[in-house]
Design a protein around this motif. Structure first.
Motif, short mmCIF file in Angstrom:
data_model
loop_
_atom_site.label_atom_id
_atom_site.label_comp_id
_atom_site.label_asym_id
_atom_site.label_seq_id
_atom_site.Cartn_x
_atom_site.Cartn_y
_atom_site.Cartn_z
N MET A 289 -10.60 0.59 36.85
CA MET A 289 -11.10 1.33 38.00
C MET A 289 -12.51 0.87 38.37
O MET A 289 -12.87 0.81 39.54
CB MET A 289 -11.15 2.84 37.71
CG MET A 289 -9.82 3.47 37.40
SD MET A 289 -8.69 3.48 38.77
CE MET A 289 -9.40 4.73 39.77
N LEU B 289 -9.59 8.37 21.82
CA LEU B 289 -9.89 8.67 23.22
C LEU B 289 -10.52 7.46 23.89
O LEU B 289 -10.29 7.20 25.06
CB LEU B 289 -10.82 9.88 23.30
CG LEU B 289 -11.09 10.41 24.70
CD1 LEU B 289 -9.83 10.97 25.31
CD2 LEU B 289 -12.17 11.46 24.69
N ILE C 273 -8.28 3.02 31.37
CA ILE C 273 -8.28 3.44 32.76
C ILE C 273 -9.60 3.10 33.44
O ILE C 273 -9.63 2.58 34.55
CB ILE C 273 -8.06 4.97 32.86
CG1 ILE C 273 -6.71 5.32 32.27
CG2 ILE C 273 -8.15 5.45 34.29
CD1 ILE C 273 -6.50 6.80 32.12
N ALA D 150 -9.11 -2.30 40.85
CA ALA D 150 -7.77 -2.22 40.28
C ALA D 150 -6.72 -3.06 41.00
O ALA D 150 -5.59 -3.12 40.56
CB ALA D 150 -7.31 -0.75 40.24
N VAL E 133 -19.87 5.79 30.03
CA VAL E 133 -18.55 5.41 30.57
C VAL E 133 -18.05 6.49 31.53
O VAL E 133 -17.59 6.19 32.64
CB VAL E 133 -17.51 5.23 29.44
CG1 VAL E 133 -16.16 4.89 30.03
CG2 VAL E 133 -17.95 4.15 28.48
N GLY E 134 -18.18 7.76 31.11
CA GLY E 134 -17.71 8.85 31.96
C GLY E 134 -18.43 8.88 33.30
O GLY E 134 -17.81 8.99 34.35
N LEU F 262 -17.40 5.96 35.46
CA LEU F 262 -16.06 6.14 36.01
C LEU F 262 -16.11 7.06 37.24
O LEU F 262 -15.58 6.73 38.29
CB LEU F 262 -15.13 6.72 34.95
CG LEU F 262 -13.71 7.08 35.41
CD1 LEU F 262 -12.99 5.84 35.90
CD2 LEU F 262 -12.92 7.72 34.29
N GLY G 12 -0.69 0.47 36.53
CA GLY G 12 -1.58 1.41 37.22
C GLY G 12 -2.14 0.85 38.51
O GLY G 12 -2.10 1.50 39.55
N PHE H 56 -1.77 7.61 31.26
CA PHE H 56 -2.82 8.23 30.45
C PHE H 56 -2.59 8.01 28.96
O PHE H 56 -3.37 8.42 28.14
CB PHE H 56 -2.86 9.75 30.70
CG PHE H 56 -3.63 10.13 31.91
CD1 PHE H 56 -4.84 9.53 32.21
CD2 PHE H 56 -3.17 11.12 32.75
CE1 PHE H 56 -5.56 9.88 33.33
CE2 PHE H 56 -3.88 11.49 33.87
CZ PHE H 56 -5.07 10.86 34.17
N TRP I 127 -2.89 -2.23 31.46
CA TRP I 127 -2.85 -0.96 32.20
C TRP I 127 -2.73 -1.23 33.68
O TRP I 127 -2.00 -0.55 34.40
CB TRP I 127 -4.13 -0.17 31.93
CG TRP I 127 -4.12 1.17 32.58
CD1 TRP I 127 -3.65 2.33 32.04
CD2 TRP I 127 -4.58 1.51 33.89
NE1 TRP I 127 -3.78 3.36 32.93
CE2 TRP I 127 -4.34 2.89 34.08
CE3 TRP I 127 -5.15 0.78 34.93
CZ2 TRP I 127 -4.67 3.55 35.26
CZ3 TRP I 127 -5.48 1.43 36.11
CH2 TRP I 127 -5.24 2.81 36.26
N VAL J 170 -0.12 5.83 37.13
CA VAL J 170 -1.23 6.01 36.19
C VAL J 170 -0.70 6.33 34.79
O VAL J 170 0.06 7.27 34.62
CB VAL J 170 -2.15 7.15 36.63
CG1 VAL J 170 -3.27 7.35 35.63
CG2 VAL J 170 -2.70 6.85 38.00
N ALA K 20 -7.87 5.27 25.35
CA ALA K 20 -7.24 5.86 26.52
C ALA K 20 -8.17 5.83 27.73
O ALA K 20 -7.75 5.50 28.84
CB ALA K 20 -6.81 7.30 26.22
N VAL K 21 -9.43 6.18 27.52
CA VAL K 21 -10.37 6.25 28.64
C VAL K 21 -10.72 4.86 29.13
O VAL K 21 -10.71 4.59 30.33
CB VAL K 21 -11.65 7.00 28.22
CG1 VAL K 21 -12.69 6.90 29.32
CG2 VAL K 21 -11.33 8.45 27.95
#
Lengths: 298, 288
Positions: free
Chosen positions: A237, A226, A233, A241, A274-275, A278, A38, A46, A34, A44, A229-230
């Protein structure tokens, strides 16, 4: 490192570590892949889960239709995802920033809809892809898969590192910082973007290719997950990056923490972590762990 | 066959009306404020569960509940904009990190709903919503008609605000020329804060409409990311009328696809249309 990994497959008795290790290493490959598009070029993606799934499904088809061995599956999965990556690269020629990000998301959903409706690979019900019984040189097949993923992880980090220190990498950095200026200064932006998107796609596909053997039952909802995907990224980050070390650190820290949290707490709560991480990192430490460490050491 | 197509087209128009209500918040945020709020469907899901809870626990009408919750969503939206502004916009760093930020917010909304309500479908059991309205060969349930009408009312109100109030015009001006806005004694940050609050408040109503139409579960929001971006881009940035028309068109296209080829193909319609729109005409049908 590879020797150490192989020694571990002989020495450690508990199979669980190889399952967990496989997933963490898979995220090293995904995060690194990624980051090539990215982090280095600023485009980016997704739709990482889509590329990953193209790799997984291509490998499954190669295995079922032709009885291909694992290296051929990985090669095929990587190439197929690379073609999708090239297509995404062509998108990046026309559309930038946010639009590109949304287009990759759209690409992933279109691919998933096709897989959902494709009877040969079982549609939404999924399909069984059983790994061979014998693993030459290893005591069981999951250990061979773990070692395969270790090879892929080391390989992708080597690729990312050499990209970063080459003219190619500097060109991508110029695109990230100011695409117009880069173009006026004679950087071949079109070609570089196509190359970066293709390379990123190949690595993501390769990361997905052993997945059918890993799960035995390949189905769309876990392949286009998901989490993939998450994480693809979030890991770069959080790690940082702009350099090859960032995604690796991010994947090891976050992937490791997720494995521990899944076992000890719950899999939903680990996604919450994780959320929050981030969001916290993009606000308070935009350069990631690598950037924080640099600031502290200075 | 003709009856089937007529029914599918009308159902599609009604569905499209609902899509328009979901999209209008993004249309404001993305089209007028240049804020790429990919978390918008997450707020819609929060709205849907809030309306479900109010109906289930307090016997409120879901759409009334969605309207009552809208001020809370407004405050949350304004607060979210503050964070976004301080962390990204002011630093001039809205690309990669701004996207990742909203991606994280979307993700959080889904996980919070999962923790609170679990992964099961939650639906309403209100008999009056099942009333069928028949006109000639076409027959549709009230649970589809009502969201369509509410959505049209929402659009009319917003359109009026943007065209006829000073504040509405200030919102339209804010991304085009913040300096001019400042000269007219309006603070751009303040304008954007309120506008983003309004955008998020519409998600509360859209969520109430969603739960009126069908049962919901937390991960449904993801399906809407592509759909609403497709609608905004197809309709053209900065055009509410364009958003409405594109939403209706997409609703009909999805409904016809579902009728002719099966519902499992309908997600590809939205995303396929989006891909084509992005490549062929990024300014949309009625773009500025």
């Amino acid at each position: 490192m590879l020797i150490g990994g192989y020694a571990a497959t002989v020495a450690i008795a508990n199979d669980y570590y190889f399952y967990a290790g496989y997933i963490v290493l898979q995220y090293v490959v995904l995060a690194t892949a990624w980051n090539i598009l990215g982090g280095y070029a600023g485009y980016v993606n997704f739709g990482s889960a889509g590329f990953y799934a193209v790799g997984a499904y291509t490998a499954a088809i190669l295995c079922l239709a032709l009885g291909a061995p694992l290296p051929v599956m990985i090669l095929g999965g990587g190439l197929a995802a690379g073609v999708i990556g090239l297509a995404a690269g062509y998108l990046a020629l026309r559309i930038k920033d946010v639009y590109f990000a949304i287009a990759t998301l759209a690409l992933a959903v279109v691919v998933q809809t096709i897989v959902d409706n494709w009877d040969y690979v079982g549609g939404t019900r999924g399909i069984y892809v059983l790994h061979p019984h014998h693993a030459i040189g290893f005591s069981n097949y999951p250990r061979l898969l773990f070692f395969t993923m270790l090879v892929l992880a080391v390989g992708s980090v080597v690729v990312a590192r050499s990209v970063e220190h080459s003219r190619f990498g500097r060109g991508l950095a110029a695109i990230r910082d100011d695409e117009h200026a880069a173009e006026s200064a004679g950087v071949p932006t079109l070609r570089l973007k196509l190359m970066a998107a293709t390379l990123s796609g190949i690595l993501m596909g390769a990361a997905g290719a052993p997945f059918p053997y890993f799960v035995s039952h390949l189905e769309p909802s876990s392949t286009f997950s998901l989490a993939v995907a998450v994480n693809a990224i979030a890991m770069p980050m959080i790690g940082g990056a702009t350099s090859w070390a960032g995604p690796v650190i991010g994947a090891l820290v976050l992937g490791g923490a997720q494995q521990i949290a899944t076992v000890t707490i719950s899999s939903v709560l680990n996604l919450l972590i994780v959320g929050l991480l981030l969001i916290g990192f993009v606000i308070f430490a935009p350069e990631g762990i690598v950037g924080l460490a640099r600031r502290l050491l200075r | 066959m003709l009856d089937l197509l007529a029914n599918a087209t009308v159902a599609g128009l009604l569905l499209g009306g609902f899509y328009a209500a979901v999209t209008v918040g993004l249309s404001i945020a993305f089209g007028y404020l240049d804020i790429v709020n990919i978390a918008h469907p997450g707020f819609m899901m929060l709205g849907a569960f809030a309306a479900w809870f109010a109906t289930d626990a307090w016997q409120l009408d879901p759409i009334l509940a969605g309207t009552l919750f809208a001020p809370i969503f407004f405050v949350a939206g304004a607060a979210l904009y503050r964070v976004y502004h301080v962390s990204f916009e002011r630093r001039g760093d809205i690309g990669l990190r701004g996207l990742a930020f909203f991606f994280g917010v979307l993700f959080l909304a889904e996980v919070v709903l999962l923790l609170l309500f679990g992964a099961d479908y939650r639906g309403l059991n209100l008999p009056y919503l099942e009333t069928m309205i028949t006109a000639g060969p076409v027959s549709v349930p009230l649970r589809m008609v009502l969201p369509f009408l509410v959505s049209l009312a929402l659009f009319a109100a917003l359109q009026w605000m943007f065209d006829h109030t000073f504040f509405g015009r200030a919102i339209k001006a804010v991304s085009q020329d913040p300096v001019a806005l400042r000269l007219m004694a309006a603070d751009p940050v303040r304008v954007k804060e309120v506008a983003f609050g309004i955008a998020i408040a519409t998600a509360s109503i859209a969520g109430a409409l969603l739960i009126t139409i069908a049962p919901v579960e937390p991960s449904m929001g993801r399906d809407y990311i592509g759909r609403i971006f497709a609608i905004v881009v197809l309709g053209g940035l900065g055009s509410l009328t364009g958003t409405l028309l594109a939403a209706l068109a997409l609703g009909v296209a999805e409904s016809l696809t579902a009728t002719l080829y099966g519902p499992s193909w309908s997600p590809a319609v939205a995303f396929g249309a989006l891909l084509i729109a992005l490549v062929v005409r990024p300014t949309g049908l009625l773009g500025r």
